[in-house]
Design an enzyme around this catalytic site. Sequence first.
Site, PDB file in Angstrom:
ATOM      1  N   PHE A 276     -21.169   5.379  -7.278  1.00  0.00           N
ATOM      2  CA  PHE A 276     -21.663   6.704  -6.927  1.00  0.00           C
ATOM      3  C   PHE A 276     -21.798   7.650  -8.113  1.00  0.00           C
ATOM      4  CE2 PHE A 276     -20.061   4.835  -3.134  1.00  0.00           C
ATOM      5  CZ  PHE A 276     -20.973   5.210  -2.166  1.00  0.00           C
TER       6      PHE A 276
ATOM      7  N   ASN B 270      -7.883 -12.833  -1.896  1.00  0.00           N
ATOM      8  CA  ASN B 270      -8.186 -13.028  -3.319  1.00  0.00           C
ATOM      9  C   ASN B 270      -7.927 -14.459  -3.786  1.00  0.00           C
ATOM     10  OD1 ASN B 270      -8.719 -10.108  -3.803  1.00  0.00           O
ATOM     11  ND2 ASN B 270      -6.551  -9.945  -3.316  1.00  0.00           N
TER      12      ASN B 270
ATOM     13  N   TYR C   1       0.841  -1.207   0.000  1.00  0.00           N
ATOM     14  CA  TYR C   1       0.000   0.000   0.000  1.00  0.00           C
ATOM     15  C   TYR C   1       0.873   1.252   0.000  1.00  0.00           C
ATOM     16  CZ  TYR C   1      -4.092  -2.933   1.178  1.00  0.00           C
ATOM     17  OH  TYR C   1      -5.095  -3.877   1.189  1.00  0.00           O
TER      18      TYR C   1
END
Lengths: 298, 298, 298
Positions: free
Chosen positions: B219, B160, B54
């Site tokens: 969204f 995953n 990350y």
Amino acid sequence: MQRVELVKDSLSFSRMIQGYWRLNDWEMSAQQLVSFIEQGLELGITTTDHADVYGAFTEERRFGQALKLAPHLRDKIEIISKCGILFPCEEQPRVIEKHYDTRRDYIIRAAERSLHELGIERLDVLLIHRPDPLMDADEVAEAFRCLKQAGKVRHFGVSNFSTSQFALLQSRVDEPLVTNQLEISVVHPDYLFDGTLDYLQQHRIRPMAWSCLGGGEVFHDYQYKDLRVRAAEIGEQMGASLDQVLLAFVLALPCQAMPLLGSGNLDRIRTQVGALDLKFDRQQWFSLLEVARGQAVP
Amino acid sequence: MQRVELVKDSLSFSRMIQGYWRLNDWEMSAQQLVSFIEQGLELGITTTDHADVYGAFTEERRFGQALKLAPHLRDKIEIISKCGILFPCEEQPRVIEKHYDTRRDYIIRAAERSLHELGIERLDVLLIHRPDPLMDADEVAEAFRCLKQAGKVRHFGVSNFSTSQFALLQSRVDEPLVTNQLEISVVHPDYLFDGTLDYLQQHRIRPMAWSCLGGGEVFHDYQYKDLRVRAAEIGEQMGASLDQVLLAFVLALPCQAMPLLGSGNLDRIRTQVGALDLKFDRQQWFSLLEVARGQAVP
Amino acid sequence: MQRVELVKDSLSFSRMIQGYWRLNDWEMSAQQLVSFIEQGLELGITTTDHADVYGAFTEERRFGQALKLAPHLRDKIEIISKCGILFPCEEQPRVIEKHYDTRRDYIIRAAERSLHELGIERLDVLLIHRPDPLMDADEVAEAFRCLKQAGKVRHFGVSNFSTSQFALLQSRVDEPLVTNQLEISVVHPDYLFDGTLDYLQQHRIRPMAWSCLGGGEVFHDYQYKDLRVRAAEIGEQMGASLDQVLLAFVLALPCQAMPLLGSGNLDRIRTQVGALDLKFDRQQWFSLLEVARGQAVP
């Protein structure tokens, strides 16, 4: 008629099973239905397949009216029902969206409703009609346990379940699920290749087969023209009708599927039962599959 | 906040988990991050999700700076990290191609690097970030054993992974893999139907769920217009926001997924936590799925 | 040449296996074939792969003629054959449609025919060539038992089987199936991702790999242009030929596949054997996979 033992000393089916999903369309009186059941019995068809949802939740009531007229029939037949599908219709005024329900209380209520509509004390087999992405397997197992203990259902199974869904539910249910009712035909041969029938053969679970005739489309759809021609050639070689060829294709599978017959016409049923005596040559079988899939096996 | 016991008497998570994959974008100082963690704790969110990769291999360092400022926080939270993905970036000057590495020595080194960056002694959980076609399951199991014996990692899991990959690795690892972190949302419902969640439910393994909100595309993307309308209708019926409806959809699954929250905005997080109190009606749930998939269940 | 033990103290293969499916095209005399086998043995290639169906049911006869000239070779090599595929050809005058046959009696007859054609007493391994939708696993197991008891076949396996087909047959056969011969290459990497190789690794079953070079198309087809360029770059880094790069890609897999070599050219075979000494860097391996699939790993 060959009989199939699903649970030793406890449950056996006739190899061919009378399906009642189109019962309402047959427009039979209760008395005519009694006669239909009796003539089926003469052919050896003892097993009958129902679902709460058939006829928009009215099929079982109609079948129950025949049983009421001829209560002696109850012990001569096996009665399978299913639950779990809900959709908007007159009998389900509170339902506004098609959905599934496999919660403990719902399954128990649905089975009790089927018993009430059929006017019987006990179902021979109850199936979960469709795999439900919201299925909590512990709840289903709990519902099965309650229904068994209450003497309301003798055995349990599923319908249209994948291998992983079957394995999940079986891991929670104490006794073996007795069947998985699947769409199997030369025009829907997916289960022959995706592992579903391999798994059932491995665990010696006999599937029931719905729409063996391909839902009728094989008989008139243009896309099935070549298949009809090939099936007719094979039929000529075998001395068999199209119905018989399509049923014999399914009967040849090593999973030993039990075909559902969907017709209300006794002449047609008599012909279909004749498929049990046919023997598909492997070359014929593969050539029919080849035409249906548009390619030979590799 | 509901707590979930993953390993009896040894590991429990808060039902909702704070994900830090976008930590760098939040532009928080170490002190602001301390405050953010503390306010999360007040909401009951004790579990934090990280990965070496990350922030292009910088996120854990940033989180570690907050822990350094407030060392008392370490024992109030669970820290999950992941390893196995490598790609070219400043922190990985020798990497020129994106690839995976799940060799014994690499996993050990990666876990030690995460400990160093986070400034902690021990990870609560280490996950293999992606299934690696070159994974030698014996090597991974050996790496897990070493890290466990050295007291550097308490428990192990994957992310995953398909069913077959999970079963392979589990067959070599002595103790149960504690979770499989998966993308689960109404717009990515594949795992609901391909057997992945069936397998996890069968083995009572609770998945962590990433991108429950569909990665934000729900969204604003045009293709999700109908879904937004339906979700808004349901939200109105429930008195819930779009975030809450999307999270509640995942929370309703019988696998009892633990959603990752990816926002750094505490107001939004507070709202999202409210999804735990919502109760999806089955008809609503299936109607949302229907709009998302463009078809009703069969 | 590395050796692979498939059954403890009972069966081992050379890591690379000579395939004879194109033997007829090589236009070798029996004496030339003897010399070819001997030179293969010098390279350490002891294992030979055959099938009744190769060369339209004539390949085994040709190989048998060489063994007749040099009977001492029999005990220096392992002989694998396969059965189950039938198609119309001169040697099968009664076959009019391509089909499979895995019935008990057919398997026994086919194995006996292979023994007769090869002029040997016993096959080291017999494989079912293709998964047969009509396979009754009990019948196959029974055929295997008969052939074993008669001393005609030492071990059994399959080819091109999916996980569910393998599990089904294994559930009926007493001893472990020793291999699953599969198409594995950088241009057909499906088995790396669909669970097939995961399952084999889990159960420590070593696959044989056919068409590791992609059936030759990689060498000239336009669609593989980028792959050729990337493989050539990697080959340059490694000091390796295209053949070697493609084989090393398969050798790098954790399932420890045993590649089949399909060439009859000893110079080429010598080069291919050199792939065993190559070591793929993970970044190279993933970059080759990326070009072949047109996308990086996620």
